[in-house]
Write a protein that holds these residues in place. Structure first.
Motif, short mmCIF file in Angstrom:
data_model
loop_
_atom_site.label_atom_id
_atom_site.label_comp_id
_atom_site.label_asym_id
_atom_site.label_seq_id
_atom_site.Cartn_x
_atom_site.Cartn_y
_atom_site.Cartn_z
N GLU A 114 -4.03 0.20 0.41
CA GLU A 114 -4.46 1.45 0.57
C GLU A 114 -3.52 2.05 2.04
O GLU A 114 -2.49 2.79 1.80
N PHE A 115 -2.81 0.87 2.59
CA PHE A 115 -1.95 1.51 3.65
C PHE A 115 -0.58 1.15 3.09
O PHE A 115 0.40 2.67 3.12
N TRP A 116 -0.30 0.11 2.07
CA TRP A 116 1.12 0.68 0.73
C TRP A 116 0.82 1.95 0.22
O TRP A 116 2.52 2.57 0.77
N GLN A 117 -0.57 2.37 0.31
CA GLN A 117 0.07 3.42 -0.84
C GLN A 117 -0.18 4.85 0.57
O GLN A 117 0.87 6.07 -0.03
N ALA A 118 -0.42 4.83 1.29
CA ALA A 118 -0.09 5.93 2.43
C ALA A 118 1.54 5.03 2.78
O ALA A 118 1.94 6.77 3.36
N LYS A 119 1.94 4.66 3.49
CA LYS A 119 3.36 4.83 3.62
C LYS A 119 4.35 5.26 2.74
O LYS A 119 5.13 5.68 2.75
N PHE A 120 3.77 5.23 1.41
CA PHE A 120 4.39 5.27 0.17
C PHE A 120 4.36 6.77 0.40
O PHE A 120 5.69 7.56 -0.12
N HIS A 141 11.35 4.62 -6.60
CA HIS A 141 12.24 4.81 -7.62
C HIS A 141 11.29 4.55 -8.69
O HIS A 141 11.63 3.57 -9.31
N MET A 142 11.41 6.10 -9.31
CA MET A 142 10.06 5.93 -10.32
C MET A 142 11.58 5.48 -11.61
O MET A 142 12.32 5.30 -12.07
N GLY A 143 10.30 4.72 -12.22
CA GLY A 143 11.32 4.06 -13.52
C GLY A 143 11.85 2.67 -12.88
O GLY A 143 12.29 1.57 -13.70
N CYS A 144 12.27 2.42 -11.51
CA CYS A 144 12.96 1.15 -11.77
C CYS A 144 12.07 -0.27 -11.52
O CYS A 144 10.50 0.07 -10.62
N ARG A 145 12.81 -0.95 -11.37
CA ARG A 145 11.43 -2.61 -11.44
C ARG A 145 11.33 -3.18 -9.72
O ARG A 145 10.54 -3.88 -9.63
N ARG A 146 12.37 -2.51 -8.94
CA ARG A 146 12.02 -2.67 -7.86
C ARG A 146 10.95 -1.90 -7.07
O ARG A 146 10.55 -2.05 -5.89
N THR A 147 10.81 -0.99 -7.66
CA THR A 147 9.23 -0.21 -6.87
C THR A 147 8.18 -0.45 -7.26
O THR A 147 7.23 -0.82 -7.93
N THR A 148 7.84 -1.80 -6.39
CA THR A 148 6.42 -2.52 -6.88
C THR A 148 5.53 -2.28 -5.46
O THR A 148 6.22 -1.36 -4.36
N THR A 149 4.17 -2.65 -6.02
CA THR A 149 3.64 -2.23 -4.96
C THR A 149 2.55 -3.82 -3.89
O THR A 149 1.96 -4.20 -5.54
N PRO A 150 3.09 -4.34 -3.14
CA PRO A 150 2.78 -5.31 -2.86
C PRO A 150 0.55 -5.27 -2.34
O PRO A 150 0.35 -4.28 -2.91
N LYS A 151 0.58 -6.96 -3.34
CA LYS A 151 -0.87 -6.99 -3.44
C LYS A 151 -2.41 -6.66 -2.02
O LYS A 151 -3.16 -6.60 -2.15
N THR A 152 -1.64 -7.31 -1.37
CA THR A 152 -2.41 -7.00 -0.15
C THR A 152 -2.14 -5.48 0.67
O THR A 152 -0.99 -5.10 0.81
N ARG A 153 -3.02 -5.15 1.13
CA ARG A 153 -3.22 -4.30 2.19
C ARG A 153 -2.49 -2.72 1.43
O ARG A 153 -2.50 -1.73 1.95
#
Length: 137
Positions: free
Chosen positions: A86-92, A72-84
């Motif tokens: 590349e995995f998370w970006q691909a997942k999202f 959700h663009m602009g939402c504070r809950r739209t965070t990306t974990p600091k570990t892995r």
């Protein structure tokens, strides 16, 4: 990546418990719709994306999206974990592409859709008005 820490059994257990249906935000939306007098079906398998809430006679569906998972663009809950990362970006990215594909397929079938974000369920009056506008249009 080699630098990424291994996935712990505890983390795996936590992530495995994140389910695709009957989430707390979804239950809030369902209770609100029911209180407003609307009747609906759940998780129609035959429709693209298995919408969370289905109004067959109206040909309308509602998706209740988690801000983290669906970005959700602009939402504070739209965070990306600091570990892995590349995995998370691909997942999202895959989640967003799937959501877009499902929305286009629904439109092609003549269905209208509404996305209710997890952060929007906190403001019941505004959400109720948005739901009424969508369903009565």
């Amino acid at each position: 990546m080699i630098d990424d820490p291994p996935i712990t059994p505890e983390r795996s257990f936590i992530m495995a418990r994140v389910g695709p249906r009957d989430t707390k935000p979804e239950m809030i939306v369902r209770r609100l719709l029911h209180a407003l007098g609307y009747r609906f079906r759940l998780h129609a398998k035959e429709l693209p994306g298995r919408p969370d809430i289905v109004f067959r006679p109206r040909k309308k569906v509602i998706f209740v999206h988690g801000c983290f998972w669906h970005r959700h663009m602009g939402c504070r809950r739209t965070t990306t974990p600091k570990t892995r990362e590349e995995f998370w970006q691909a997942k999202f990215s895959a989640n967003q592409a799937r959501d877009q594909r499902n929305q286009e397929e629904l439109k092609a079938l003549g269905w209208k859709y509404l996305i209710v974000w997890e952060c929007q369920v906190r403001r019941a009056e505004i959400l109720a008005e948005n739901l009424k506008v969508f369903l009565e249009a």
